[in-house]
Design an enzyme around this catalytic site. Sequence first.
Site, PDB file in Angstrom:
ATOM      1  CG  LEU A 131     -73.367  32.605 -43.346  1.00 44.63           C
ATOM      2  CD1 LEU A 131     -73.143  31.587 -42.232  1.00 44.63           C
ATOM      3  CD2 LEU A 131     -72.869  32.039 -44.663  1.00 44.63           C
ATOM      4  CE1 TYR A 132     -72.963  41.703 -43.412  1.00 41.19           C
ATOM      5  CE2 TYR A 132     -74.965  42.120 -42.167  1.00 41.19           C
ATOM      6  CZ  TYR A 132     -73.743  42.551 -42.652  1.00 41.19           C
ATOM      7  OH  TYR A 132     -73.315  43.825 -42.382  1.00 41.19           O
ATOM      8  CB  ALA A 133     -76.869  38.090 -38.635  1.00 46.49           C
TER       9      ALA A 133
END
Length: 446
Positions: free
Chosen positions: A256-258
């Site tokens: 999700l960070y990416a």
Amino acid sequence: MTQLKPILTHLDSIPSTPGKFKPDKSSTYNLYRLRFHPTLFPRFTLWSFFFIFFIVLLIFFSSPTNPTAGNSRRSLKNSLSPSPALGPNWEHRVRASARPRSKTGFTVLVTGAAGFVGTHVSLGLKRRGDGVLGLDNFNQYYDIGLKKARQGLLERSGIMVVEGDINDVVLLRKLFDAVAFTHVMHMAAQAGVRYAMQNSGSYVHSNIAGFVSLLEACKMANPQPSIVWASSSSVYGLNSKVPFSENDRTDQPASLYAATKKAGEEIAHTYNHIYGLSITGLRFFTVYGPWGRPDMAYFFFTKDILRGKEIKIFETSDHGSVARDFTYVDDVVKGCLAALDTAKKSTGSGGKKKGAAQLRIYNLGNTKPMPVGRLVSILEKLLKVKAKKKVIQMPRNGDVPFTHANITLAHTELGYKPTTDLEMGLKKFVKWYVSYYGSKKKKSSW
Ligand SMILES: O=C(O)[C@H]1O[C@H](OP(=O)(O)OP(=O)(O)OC[C@H]2O[C@@H](n3ccc(=O)[nH]c3=O)[C@H](O)[C@@H]2O)[C@H](O)[C@@H](O)[C@H]1O
């Protein structure tokens, strides 16, 4: 907020130690009446129920036992609470911090200034004469003591760090009213690949909502600043073609960070297209160094090796090495400053576009991927301690098996040329680590 405020104000007036509470005469009288007047007994019971309910609420909202929830609550509070009293003295300090030493110097707002890269970039800018104002929400993702120590470092160099969240639109407006920023160096973000599985909301809050809130403030400013911001190597996700180039696909994020960083790149495109903001995204590749982030492997491996605690080294499902293009922070700072120096002006003002504006993306990596096992053996050598290693298959937690930057574009257009290899960079990190924490690990809450 409007509903919550009276409740919180009410709770503020409740003493934390009820036993020490000395009620005034009227309240004693009222309590007396409540207690002994038979017709008021049901009202008292109801009142007690609400009282206990609010106490429970208060305890729940201040409980530190769940750092994840605490973090998101804190960031929510940061975005909702009114900005601190921003008087003339505050404005004076803000302007003084942002004032460049010379007429040609930049006036830069650095978001995430108390963060790892934010601190180094702020110091780099200040050192060469630019004016720097920092902004940071000091969230609890990792040890606030470390962030405060970085803030101390910045303050000793004449850089003020305003405590506030990029989602606080009132605060942003105040800052942009007080200072005509020529540039914004946007480093504030919810970092970390694996933590997204614990606290997804904080990634959306900081990396998407916060970024939009900042771009809104920039678009309305007159003049509009040029923006340089931290994207991430993680946008290359599950790509197998190496090295990663800026024009490769970035549509298969593994975390999700990416995904939020990729979303940031698309959002940047939109604000560039509609409002004429000049925006440069920098894809950082696993940046490490002194004053680093305790959630990153090189940092907590150091801590655990010194403590004699087992460390887990990830490997791929076919027993291959997991590798990263570890990039030393000073090299990344040079890339950031070069991006600022080559940024063209935004073309719009006051929310209106006046012409096409610059939109750029660059990889800032080291171009020499290293297996995690190699990172560990360098640390063992530097620390003179044998690590207790356990090799395990990489959990499905958002990590990717390898990263490797192609930096041709950054080299050609920014003159970017990393010069610090992993051994030298880790040597500098370990030197800092030992001077900061001591060789026996003392208090670090990570
Ligand atoms: O380039 C980025 O854009 C990102 O870089 C960084 O992410 P990563 O490259 O994943 O760094 P980091 O967590 O230090 O793991 C390093 C290596 O150790 C491995 N690793 C990790 C933990 C562990 O217990 N064992 C292990 O082998 C792990 O599999 C990996 O191979 C930033 O945190 C992120 O915010 C973002 O900026």
